[in-house]
Write a protein that holds these residues in place. Structure first.
Motif, short mmCIF file in Angstrom:
data_model
loop_
_atom_site.label_atom_id
_atom_site.label_comp_id
_atom_site.label_asym_id
_atom_site.label_seq_id
_atom_site.Cartn_x
_atom_site.Cartn_y
_atom_site.Cartn_z
N TYR A 1 0.83 -1.14 0.21
CA TYR A 1 -0.26 0.20 0.08
C TYR A 1 1.08 1.22 0.05
N GLN B 1 -7.83 -11.83 -9.54
CA GLN B 1 -8.31 -10.50 -8.93
C GLN B 1 -9.78 -10.52 -9.02
N ASP B 2 -10.81 -9.95 -8.16
CA ASP B 2 -12.04 -9.85 -7.89
C ASP B 2 -12.25 -8.59 -8.85
N ARG C 1 -17.30 -10.26 -12.40
CA ARG C 1 -15.96 -9.87 -11.71
C ARG C 1 -14.65 -10.39 -12.37
N LYS D 1 -5.98 -3.17 3.18
CA LYS D 1 -6.63 -4.49 3.70
C LYS D 1 -6.42 -6.07 1.94
N ALA D 2 -7.15 -5.52 1.13
CA ALA D 2 -7.16 -6.70 -0.65
C ALA D 2 -6.18 -6.54 -0.82
N GLY E 1 -8.66 -5.29 -6.28
CA GLY E 1 -9.53 -6.68 -6.00
C GLY E 1 -8.69 -7.68 -4.96
N ARG E 2 -9.27 -7.69 -3.43
CA ARG E 2 -8.76 -9.53 -3.49
C ARG E 2 -8.51 -10.80 -4.60
N ASP F 1 -8.11 -0.84 -1.44
CA ASP F 1 -8.70 -0.87 0.25
C ASP F 1 -7.29 -1.52 0.38
N GLN G 1 -4.19 -8.89 0.95
CA GLN G 1 -3.82 -10.10 0.95
C GLN G 1 -3.79 -10.67 -1.01
N ASN G 2 -3.82 -9.89 -1.89
CA ASN G 2 -2.67 -9.43 -2.98
C ASN G 2 -1.12 -9.98 -2.55
N TYR H 1 -9.13 -14.59 -5.61
CA TYR H 1 -10.11 -15.71 -5.91
C TYR H 1 -9.38 -16.59 -6.56
#
Ligand SMILES: [Zn+2]
Length: 474
Positions: A55, A419-420, A170, A441-442, A362-363, A439, A445-446, A365
């Motif tokens: 980030y 990614q989403d 998505r 947090k997302a 995005g997260r 985001d 996760q990446n 998935y």
């Protein structure tokens, strides 16, 4: 005998697997990831989830450099930023590789509805568009096929307008047809005789932010001014057209201006026992000029740099080297990806596998890769280590990221961390592509997913099937 003979032949055949080079090759030993590495990956995953490094790197790029269109003065600042950032992060080796491409510039753009409902329209020139001021009656088409069906010359002196609504998905599946309206629309308009081309932006939002993006003109055609309207402006124009003929004035000042040499910027975290073998991860360093290139693709650069750095922080480095590549000029034609593939075709066999992040923040998935049979076990182990991040395993699905594509065509094994992108095309190539949209947090996760993937692939005993492809007939 015959039976025993045919059994003998069958065994022989199964032992000799025809490689892409057509030569019989010994069966590849099964690739496996040591248990110790699996345990380290679990810790690395937690460390990365708790880290905001990705980030902060993304913040640095999108704030200190900002919009960095390929060939612009900001391109050079972005390259300098990446070199300095890799060094600041302590990467063992940092270098650049030149990437040359034609330079396109945007200077100014505007459009107006003329006549009784006179009013401004918000639009942006498509990359590659020529300059020009055109006034003409607008003819609306529901999609690309409708314009392609327009008789030659039927739009003489008019402005072609494709009002195609891109679908939200998505996995970004709607972008296929959406981007074809952008890349093929202008040539169809020219064939029909139009003087300018307008399209509803290839986007899923309803903000008054036009979506730019590269377009092309087929060989032999004289390019025309081509632009994308913000979605609300496309709706407004469609409503006006439903009420009667509409004349519009489009004024674009933009165009090609010679060549420019930028660079792929590369940073390495050196492997412990097989330092000459590499796992490649990365994103593209360039962005369009309307926003600050946060989701496209500052996040991709930030998260892969952070993943490399966190692997570098480990007490025990993986066997192979982690190579993070910030690719030049993806937006206007995968120039960085193509340059990397051409520059490294000679050492493709030293490339274990490659993955690129270029679909926002995005997260993740889903995980998949090109892993061949002998690497399936290792591929499953990677999927196992990713599962706690909420990532499903879909073996063999999809393909490599944009800049990894050219090298994958030459034989590089690839991995896909999907990614989403449900809201990716709300912001894609617009003024709204800014850091606040990410985001943390997302993104963490990446970083965790890329760190785990790269670390395990670099620790594997065995290959993931990277092998020079022999071009047909050679
Ligand atoms: Zn991109």
């Amino acid at each position: 005998m015959r039976a025993t003979l045919s059994v003998a032949i069958a065994t022989l055949l199964s032992a000799a697997v025809l490689s892409t080079s057509g030569h019989a090759a010994a069966a590849q030993p099964t690739t496996r990831i040591p248990d110790k590495a699996m345990a380290t990956a679990a810790q690395l995953r937690e460390t990365a989830l708790a880290s905001d490094l990705g980030y902060r790197i993304t913040e640095s790029l999108t704030t200190e450099v900002g919009p960095r269109m390929a060939g612009s003065e900001a391109d050079a600042r972005a390259v300098a930023w990446a070199v300095a950032k890799f060094k600041e992060l302590g990467f063992d080796k940092v270098w650049t590789e030149p990437v040359t491409f034609p330079k396109w510039e945007r200077r100014s753009e505007s459009a107006r509805v003329l006549g009784v409902s006179a009013q401004p329209l918000h639009l942006t020139a498509l990359g590659g568009s020529p300059a020009g001021t055109v006034e003409g009656e607008v003819v609306r088409f529901a999609d690309l096929a409708a314009l392609e069906a327009a008789p030659a010359g039927s739009l003489a002196g008019k402005i072609a307008f494709i009002d195609y609504k891109m679908e939200r998905a998505r996995d970004g599946a709607g972008y296929g047809p959406g981007s074809r309206v952008r890349s093929k629309g202008p040539s169809a308009a020219i064939r029909a005789g139009a003087s300018a081309y307008l399209m509803r932006s290839a986007g899923t939002d309803s903000h008054r932010n036009p979506h730019t993006g590269i377009t092309r003109f087929d060989e032999g055609l004289t390019p025309i001014p081509s632009a994308a309207l913000a979605v609300p402006d496309a709706d407004q124009l469609a409503r006006l057209l439903a009420r009667g003929p509409v004349k519009v004035s489009v004024a674009l000042d933009c165009g090609w201006d010679g060549e420019y040499t930028s660079a792929n910027v590369i940073g390495e975290i050196r492997g412990a026992s097989k330092p000459n073998e590499v796992v490649v991860i990365g994103g593209h360093l360039d962005s369009w000029d309307l926003g600050t290139g946060a989701i496209d693709d500052g996040a991709g650069v930030g998260l892969t740099m952070a993943a490399g750095k966190l692997i570098g922080n480990l007490k025990q480095r993986p066997a192979r080297t982690i190579r993070v590549v910030a690719f030049a000029n993806e937006e206007q034609g995968l120039y960085g990806g193509k340059a990397y593939a051409n520059a490294h075709v000679g050492d493709l066999h030293k490339h274990q596998i490659g993955a690129e992040s270029d679909f926002g923040a995005g997260r993740i998935y889903e995980y998949s890769s090109s892993a061949p049979e002998h690497a399936k076990q290792a591929d499953e182990q990677i999927a196992q280590a990713l599962a706690p991040l909420g990532i499903a395993y879909v073996p063999g699905k999809g393909g490599p990221g944009p800049d990894i594509g050219p090298f994958a065509e030459k034989g590089l094994a690839w991995a896909r961390l999907a990614q989403d992108g449900s809201d990716y095309f709300d912001l894609h190539h617009t003024p709204d592509d800014t850091f606040d949209k990410i985001d943390p947090k997302a993104l963490a996760q990446n970083v965790a997913a890329y760190a785990v993937f790269a670390y395990l692939a670099a620790s594997a005993e065995g290959s993931f099937g990277s092998e020079p492809k022999v071009e047909a007939g050679k």
